[in-house]
Enzyme design. Sequence first.
Site, short mmCIF file in Angstrom:
data_model
loop_
_atom_site.label_atom_id
_atom_site.label_comp_id
_atom_site.label_asym_id
_atom_site.label_seq_id
_atom_site.Cartn_x
_atom_site.Cartn_y
_atom_site.Cartn_z
N SER A 138 -2.12 9.56 -1.52
CA SER A 138 -1.94 8.48 -0.53
C SER A 138 -1.18 7.36 -1.22
CB SER A 138 -3.30 7.96 -0.06
OG SER A 138 -3.15 6.72 0.62
N TYR A 152 -11.39 4.71 -2.55
CA TYR A 152 -10.50 5.77 -2.03
C TYR A 152 -9.17 5.77 -2.79
CZ TYR A 152 -7.24 7.87 1.41
OH TYR A 152 -6.27 8.61 2.04
P1 NAP Z 1 -8.93 13.56 8.80
O1 NAP Z 1 -8.29 13.54 10.14
O2 NAP Z 1 -10.09 12.63 8.57
O3 NAP Z 1 -9.40 15.05 8.51
C1 NAP Z 1 -10.12 15.34 7.36
C2 NAP Z 1 -10.45 16.80 7.32
O4 NAP Z 1 -11.15 17.07 6.11
C3 NAP Z 1 -11.34 17.27 8.45
O5 NAP Z 1 -10.80 18.49 8.93
C4 NAP Z 1 -12.69 17.52 7.77
O6 NAP Z 1 -13.37 18.62 8.32
C5 NAP Z 1 -12.28 17.88 6.40
N1 NAP Z 1 -13.27 17.68 5.33
C6 NAP Z 1 -13.78 16.52 4.89
N2 NAP Z 1 -14.60 16.74 3.85
C7 NAP Z 1 -14.60 18.08 3.65
C8 NAP Z 1 -15.22 18.93 2.72
N3 NAP Z 1 -16.04 18.45 1.76
N4 NAP Z 1 -14.99 20.26 2.79
C9 NAP Z 1 -14.17 20.77 3.74
N5 NAP Z 1 -13.54 20.00 4.65
C10 NAP Z 1 -13.76 18.68 4.60
O7 NAP Z 1 -7.88 13.28 7.63
P2 NAP Z 1 -6.29 13.06 7.69
O8 NAP Z 1 -6.02 11.67 8.10
O9 NAP Z 1 -5.65 14.18 8.38
O10 NAP Z 1 -5.94 13.11 6.13
C11 NAP Z 1 -5.63 14.31 5.45
C12 NAP Z 1 -5.32 13.96 4.00
O11 NAP Z 1 -4.24 13.02 3.94
C13 NAP Z 1 -6.51 13.30 3.27
O12 NAP Z 1 -6.53 13.71 1.93
C14 NAP Z 1 -6.16 11.83 3.36
O13 NAP Z 1 -6.76 11.09 2.31
C15 NAP Z 1 -4.66 11.87 3.24
N6 NAP Z 1 -3.98 10.69 3.78
C16 NAP Z 1 -4.09 10.37 5.10
C17 NAP Z 1 -3.45 9.24 5.58
C18 NAP Z 1 -3.53 8.81 7.03
O14 NAP Z 1 -3.04 7.72 7.36
N7 NAP Z 1 -4.09 9.61 7.92
C19 NAP Z 1 -2.73 8.42 4.70
C20 NAP Z 1 -2.66 8.77 3.37
C21 NAP Z 1 -3.29 9.91 2.91
P3 NAP Z 1 -14.66 18.46 9.26
O15 NAP Z 1 -14.28 17.45 10.29
O16 NAP Z 1 -14.88 19.82 9.82
O17 NAP Z 1 -15.78 17.99 8.37
#
Ligand code: NAP
Length: 243
Positions: A138, A152
């Site tokens: 991130s 984070y």
């Molecule tokens: P998200 O919508 O919150 O989705 C997170 C996913 O991770 C969900 O499918 C959840 O599954 C799963 N998960 C969480 N803990 C888990 C575990 N211990 N084992 C297996 N599955 C687990 O996240 P996102 O926004 O798409 O982000 C994806 C990645 O990009 C993350 O690493 C995040 O830090 C990074 N990122 C996101 C952003 C942003 O603005 N969105 C920005 C920078 C970086 P369940 O719901 O089934 O538990």
Amino acid sequence: MSKVVIVTGASRGIGASTAKLLAAQGYGVCVNYRERKEQAQAVVDAITAQGGRAVALQADVSDESEVVRLFDDVSHRLGPVTHLVNNVGVLFTQSRLADVDVERFTRVMQANVTSCFLCCREAARRFSFGGAIVNLSSVAARLGAPFEYVDYAASKGAVESLTKGLATELAGQGVRVNAVSPGLIYTDIHADGGEPGRVDRIGPMLPMKRGGQPDEVANAIAWLLSDEASYVTGSILEVAGGR
Ligand code: NAP
């Protein structure tokens, strides 16, 4: 050998977009999830409706034995794992570092760093010549996420170090390891931080004057996994609208 990828945390958000894109590109895809079984199955259904190959497999990837079981299950269901996207990441309610307790800090590290380490280690042990890994960092790793979630941000700093180190260790056996570092992307993670409208609030202040879409991150992940990125390893690719 056919390409088989595990996308961790693919029941929603960036992981779900990535799973669909990689399936369309011919990968057999493991849609890993922790809790949202129905959403994970919906991703699989969308893939199979397009003629792709995918399975939804539950596993908490911050748990060592569950990671080993996940890789074994995928191998049995789809064939040997050749590619990995460490997409799982969590954050908790926005707060100052001074108000973060050890329990929360430990949970963030376990979910974001231990999971990445365990899945990378399993891949490093199993991947023979070839294959690729993409970890999700991130821009918080660079910015520190002050007054929001420094814990984070620190966990993503660790993901970047892990990416650099493992990339060098595996370069000689033809396994590439890179990271994608998104900025503000429209997913439900911001609601988990207590501000569902965060992307709309900050997006207009970015150089590109908008937040990003999950598909825009998925495209970068897919490129780094692909042979088109055959000379790219140890890189951190920012997908952040110029932030
Ligand atoms: P998200 O919508 O919150 O989705 C997170 C996913 O991770 C969900 O499918 C959840 O599954 C799963 N998960 C969480 N803990 C888990 C575990 N211990 N084992 C297996 N599955 C687990 O996240 P996102 O926004 O798409 O982000 C994806 C990645 O990009 C993350 O690493 C995040 O830090 C990074 N990122 C996101 C952003 C942003 O603005 N969105 C920005 C920078 C970086 P369940 O719901 O089934 O538990």
